[in-house]
Every structure is written in C-alpha cells, then in structure tokens.
Design an enzyme around this catalytic site. Structure first.
Site, PDB file in Angstrom:
ATOM      1  N   GLY B  75     -17.345   6.957  25.449  1.00 15.01           N
ATOM      2  CA  GLY B  75     -16.525   7.628  26.604  1.00 15.01           C
ATOM      3  C   GLY B  75     -17.415   8.789  27.395  1.00 15.01           C
ATOM      4  N   THR B  76     -17.843   9.205  26.167  1.00 18.30           N
ATOM      5  CA  THR B  76     -18.332  10.545  26.444  1.00 18.30           C
ATOM      6  C   THR B  76     -19.086  10.588  27.109  1.00 18.30           C
ATOM      7  OG1 THR B  76     -17.561  12.471  24.365  1.00 18.30           O
ATOM      8  CG2 THR B  76     -19.065  13.404  25.606  1.00 18.30           C
ATOM      9  N   ASN B 154      -4.069  12.168  26.340  1.00 18.85           N
ATOM     10  CA  ASN B 154      -4.753  11.028  24.393  1.00 18.85           C
ATOM     11  C   ASN B 154      -3.810  12.406  23.793  1.00 18.85           C
ATOM     12  OD1 ASN B 154      -6.347  13.451  25.807  1.00 18.85           O
ATOM     13  ND2 ASN B 154      -6.718  13.836  23.732  1.00 18.85           N
ATOM     14  N   GLN B 182      -8.107   6.378  27.176  1.00 17.47           N
ATOM     15  CA  GLN B 182      -7.080   5.645  25.919  1.00 17.47           C
ATOM     16  C   GLN B 182      -5.906   4.362  26.768  1.00 17.47           C
ATOM     17  OE1 GLN B 182      -6.094   6.937  22.936  1.00 17.47           O
ATOM     18  NE2 GLN B 182      -7.175   9.103  23.368  1.00 17.47           N
ATOM     19  N   HIS B 204     -14.217   2.474  21.069  1.00 15.54           N
ATOM     20  CA  HIS B 204     -13.727   2.671  19.456  1.00 15.54           C
ATOM     21  C   HIS B 204     -12.182   2.983  20.235  1.00 15.54           C
ATOM     22  CE1 HIS B 204     -13.579   7.125  19.052  1.00 15.54           C
ATOM     23  NE2 HIS B 204     -13.495   6.689  20.164  1.00 15.54           N
ATOM     24  N   THR B 240     -32.391   0.800  24.998  1.00  9.91           N
ATOM     25  CA  THR B 240     -32.715  -0.937  24.668  1.00  9.91           C
ATOM     26  C   THR B 240     -31.570  -1.383  25.044  1.00  9.91           C
ATOM     27  OG1 THR B 240     -34.472  -0.789  24.035  1.00  9.91           O
ATOM     28  CG2 THR B 240     -32.841  -2.665  23.160  1.00  9.91           C
ATOM     29  N   CYS B 326      -9.759  13.866  18.040  1.00 11.95           N
ATOM     30  CA  CYS B 326     -10.704  14.096  18.740  1.00 11.95           C
ATOM     31  C   CYS B 326     -11.729  14.820  18.603  1.00 11.95           C
ATOM     32  CB  CYS B 326     -11.385  13.164  20.363  1.00 11.95           C
ATOM     33  SG  CYS B 326     -11.722  12.148  20.760  1.00 11.95           S
TER      34      CYS B 326
END
Lengths: 379, 379
Positions: B75-76, B154, B182, B204, B240, B326
C-alpha cells in the site's frame, strides 16, 4: 525446478528457486506468526523479533552491522534508493560516475538524474568485460557525489575491481555504491574489504523469494528516502515489513554464509566442465567475459553461425537465456557484449548458461548433448 | 492466529493473517514453479501466466480491466506511485487536495510535494470522521491536478464519500486517487461506481501476504514512474515480479469477491455485539466514527478515565491497537481523533478493536470480559 516440460534449468542468474530450508523458515510467518512488526502486542513483537534476527543474518553475511541493513522489495528498489537517495542527499556535488555495463535498475536511475541536469560519466570496459580503471581515474576528476558500478555482471559474470574503484573514488570524496545482486551468495564478499558505502542485495538471486532485497548503508552515509510514509526502516524505507520474505532472505544469507565456499567450488567445477565439453564439441565457440575473475556459475558463450534464440528453440531440453533475462527478450545484440567489442553479428549467437545449487553433473552432460545437437541442426 | 500467549487477535486493521487457501495458491510458486516471468523458457512462461491470472483476479474484484492493475510492494508504494507519479506527470497543474485523516503513506508524499513548492489543501472532517464535502468544493477551486482522499479510515473505519468527491473533483478536471487499503475486501467496491482514477490495494490488509499490493490506474490516466529499471508492469513499476505474493493477492481477491458480502455481515454482527456489550458494561464508553457508514469490522472506542496503553497492558488476553497500529505506537493522542474534535485527554483512552475472518462469537465474549475487568482495574 520442474515443470510439465522438465527442461534443465540453467538460468540461475535470472532467478533462483527458494531453497527448501528457506521456505521452511518462512512458513511460520505465512501461517500463525502473522503479526505486524509495528504492533505492540505479542503478535507484533514476535514479527519484530523475526525481522531483526533476519537483519542480523544478512549483516553477518556481508560483514556489517545489523543497523546498516535496510530491507526493500528487491534489487531494483535497492538500486533506486541508493542512487536517487544519494543524489537527493547531496546539495553540493552533482556528478555521478557509473559504467556502460550496468543493469537497467542502475542505468535508468542514472539516466533520470542526467535528464534532471546532473552530469553522468560512464566508464567503459575492456574485452573481458571489466571496467577500465584508468577511465575511472579520469571520470572522478570532477569530484562526483556518487560512483555506482556493479560487483559482477549479470550476463558475463565478470567481476569488477570494486576495491580499486573505491580507492580511486575515495581520493575524491565520492560515495560508492555497488549493485551486488549477482555476487552476493555466489562469491565471498565483505563490505569492509570492498570499502563500499552502499551495496544492493536481491533476494531472488540467492535462493530467497522474489520481492525482497536489502540495501547496505554504511554508517554516516547520507541518504534521503525516495518513498514517504510511516517511519519503518529508520525512516529510510516506509511500508509494513514483508516479514516472511525478510525471514527468507535472512535464512538464505545464513545458507550462503555456511556453504558458499564449498558450493561455489562445486558449481565452478561443473561450469568449467560444461565449457570444456562445449569447446570440444563446437568448433569456433567462444567464451565471453573474464577467464578467471568471473562468477563461478556463469558461462556466456558465442555459438558460431547461429542466432541464440534459434539455438535455444532447437534445445527445449534446457532453459537458458539469450542475452540478459532480467527484462523482455529482444533480438538485438547485448549492449554488454557490444561494449566489450564483440562483433554485432556474432553477438547474436550469445547464450548465457548460469548454474546453481540444483545443477548436477548429469545436467551438464545432458545440456552439452542438447546444445551440440541443436547447434548442428540450427546453424 | 496463535502465539505462545494466544491472545485474541482484534487487530485485523493492522494486518491480517494469510488465509490457508491463499497460502495454498502461493506455495507452488515458492517451490517448483520458480521461474522469472521475464524469461522466455517454460519456467518463465509459467510464472508469467500466474502473474497475469492474478492480475485478472484483482481486476475482477475491483471491476476494472486487468491492464489497469499495476503490482507493487504494498500500500505504501502504491500510494507513493499514485501521488508522486501523478505529480511528475503533470506539467500544467500543481495543487493537491487531500484530507486531514490520511495515513502517513499518503500524507507524507503530499508533504514532500509541498516542500517542493506545490500547494497542498487539506479537507477537514466532521465529528464522525467524514470529510466535509463543502470544504472539498472550496479546495478544488484552484483546479488541482490531484485529489487524494482515503476510502475508509484505518482508525475509525469511517467510510468517505468518494463518489461525491469524485463528482466535485471532476468538475475541475482533477485526477482522483483513493487509498483503499482498509476497504478492499471489507466492503463492496467498484472503481467505476466510485468514478476513481487511481486506487491503492494493500495485500496484507485482505489476507494476502505482506510485501505485495496493487495500484489501479484508469486507462489514459497520466502517470510517471517513480522508480526506474527494466520495463516491468508496462514500464510503470520495475523489478522482477513478486510472483508467489502476486498469486496470493489474486487468490485473496477471489476469496473476497466470492464471500465478502456474507463475511462482512457476519463480522458486522459480531462487531455490533462487541459494542453493545462494552456499552452495557462500561459506563461512559463512547464510539468514535460513523455509526453506520463505517467498515463492518472496525470498532474504535473511548474508554473513560484511562489511558489505552494502560488498559491494553491490563488486558493481555486480547491483542488490539491503541491508536493507529501501522506505525510505531506513541503515547500522544491520535491526530485522526483530534481532527474529529475529540477532547485531547479523552482521546488517550481510544482503543481500536478490528475484527476479521478468524473472529468468533467466543472471542467477542472473552474480549468483553477481559476489557471490562481491565478497565475496572486500570481506571
């Protein structure tokens, strides 16, 4: 490695399988140990401990301190962070010195800096694919901020004189980075012996999974993050840590540390046998790269009178790479080989055979047979 | 989830465990199917096919085309690519509109652009943690290049009026991004219904592994890559491909697509029961966030007269988060709660309880008991 075709895998420089012991180390973190390392409860503390243990394992292999390791998503990100992050951290100096044989993950960030007005000097290589130190000496005359030259070339395996380059660069106060994606785990390597400030590790080149890597950052080396977010990795690389894959990278580094010397000799023997047999069976075949200062697993050869793509199509029993396999295959000659003075037409016959932990003597025998027959049919 | 302590995991907004069926989908790509998707031999083609199948699965969940999905490390990175990449692609316009309740992975890239001379306007929220549309209308007067507002918060779970924001932004020709880390997998979501141009997915947070994510990029939306390398992901994100984790993200999206509605109702019922029981057992407890327009799994409450860190220490039977989990926990009040007008001292008693697929009725009963006793002891 196996697939429905079961070709013999001779493309370990493109990617390596995850070792069973590496996967075993990862699995608990893909199952019950699923916490976020930033969480303060037991699940979080368990994940944090695993990340920090892995950091120690990576550091141990490289001969550095754990706090000098930054985890990333892979070699490309490590190279971008090293190059763009060093440039962003430097107000005074602007020039970058690199080589003509870098992977796109280094050459493209350098080109980006060039478009933004920085001067980029590119050192050439000799006919063995080794950078010319005298060109490096001239290139650093400007007092560059950064010198970035790969440790070992992905196509030829030629090992670059990083220690000597560092000596040249340090006379002018430059920060020195090396992309060691291809050398970590294949040859012994120590960041202090090399004298390097920044070093890139790519997990999937040393039997850890794809999608994880590390950047070694020597203490007190200035670096500005290139992605922004929460304060992970000492503020230098944000994003929830990829715990399972980081654990895998740590385990792979421990395997490398414990067995690198024995395994590299085993692979070197097989590689040299492969070359000797091909040399005996194919008149006019030629070796690319340094005869001895070369990764022990890498054999880049010119098959005479044939295009490598045609040759490999005629040899479905083996899986190898025509040119560099890290990006989309093209029917153009390898710029790395051209920079070494290889004839552009002959360069189209180049094949990279890269061996690894799964390679057996039988594989080598079968590969020779397949390649000799394919060459006889295809030329 | 389990550990030596076996606390009840109520921190699914911090991270989710990998679902067994997701891990099962991944395992072949951590074992025998270990090719590099860029390789042209069977190992490579097998890996490429797996990545493209996963791309279809992610696209199917979001209601977009596979070619509108870019895989990232999480996400970041998706947020950084969306925000910095949009800014780099725009020569004409420079302003950015965002909100005061964004995750650091959005707010920090915006601050970075601000330091580089771009104007950044931040929309406030009401007392339920929902952005004020009238502020958005004023903020877009400048004709910003980008509006970036999260889909669901979040901490509180409050769902933002993205569709209405898009209408406001599109009147002024802005590109609109939403961080849906979220919400994806928790509530139904369709990029065309929202009208969004860019949308962030974090693996995740929806039962895929850490270290993988995606960015939805609507066709013809200008975006400049922020990391440079080989031509992966249509030249927008080099490196990759993280094949196994991408396969896991695809599998998690399929699980979400097939069971999201049923599962979210199940979790909502448990969450509402948790709130009802806490409300009955703890006089003065208060709910943060929107009573109904809220993620079905999220319960953010103010425990009266106690610091949340003290409360959670007194309730080792549960694993939950004091403030946003987080990033590193701190004893300062949550900026999100402060922006909603929560009293700074009362805000120190905030606890986020976030439920998920592993949460059972028994967990809820035990959590209530643990929290009520802890509150009675700790206040």
């Amino acid at each position: 490695m196996s697939s429905s075709f079961n070709p013999i895998y001779l493309d370990y420089n493109a990617t390596t399988p995850v070792l069973p012991e590496v996967l075993d180390a990862m699995l608990p973190y893909l199952r019950e140990r699923s916490g976020n390392p930033s969480s303060l409860h037991p699940f979080g503390r368990e994940a944090r401990a695993a990340v920090e243990k892995a950091r120690e394992e990576v550091a141990y292999l490289l001969g550095c301190l754990p706090e000098e390791i930054i985890f990333t998503s892979g070699g490309t990100e490590s190279n971008n962070l090293a190059i763009l992050g060093s440039a962003a951290a430097s107000q005074q100096r602007s020039a970058v010195v690199t080589s003509v044989i870098e992977h796109p993950a280094v050459s493209r960030p350098c080109e980006f800096l060039e478009r933004r007005g920085r001067k980029v000097a590119r050192i050439g290589v000799d006919e063995l694919g080794v950078v010319r130190l005298e060109e490096a000496r001239r290139a650093v005359d400007d007092g560059p901020l950064l010198v970035t030259v790969m440790h070992a070339n992905n196509e030829t395996g030629s090992i670059q004189p990083i220690k000597e380059l560092v000596a040249v660069a340090k006379e002018r106060g430059a920060v020195v980075h090396t992309d060691a994606a291809q050398s970590v785990g294949k040859i012994p390597l120590n960041v202090d012996d090399l004298g390097i400030d920044l070093l890139t590790v790519a997990g999937h080149k040393l039997y850890a999974p794809k999608g994880v890597g590390a950047l070694y950052l020597r203490r007190r080396t200035p670096l500005t993050p290139v992605t922004m977010g929460a304060g992970h990795e000492r503020g230098l690389r944000p994003g929830t840590e990829n715990v399972a894959s980081i654990v895998g990278l740590g385990a792979a580094c421990t395997v490398a540390r414990l067995s690198l010397r024995v395994e590299s000799e085993r692979v070197r023997t097989l590689r040299d046998r492969l070359w000797a047999s091909l040399n005996a069976g194919i008149p006019g075949i030629r070796l690319n790269g340094h005869p001895t200062q070369r990764l022990p697993n890498t054999l880049n050869v010119l098959f005479p009178g044939v295009r490598s793509s045609v040759l490999l199509d005629a040899a479905p029993a083996i899986a190898a790479s025509a040119g560099s396999a890290c990006h989309e295959g093209e029917e153009t000659a390898s710029p790395v080989l051209l920079s070494m003075g290889v004839d552009p037409v002959e360069a189209l016959g180049a094949v990279r055979l890269s061996l690894g932990r799964g390679t057996t003597e039988r594989d080598v025998t079968a590969a020779v047979e397949a390649l000799v027959i394919a060459w006889e049919n295809a030329r």
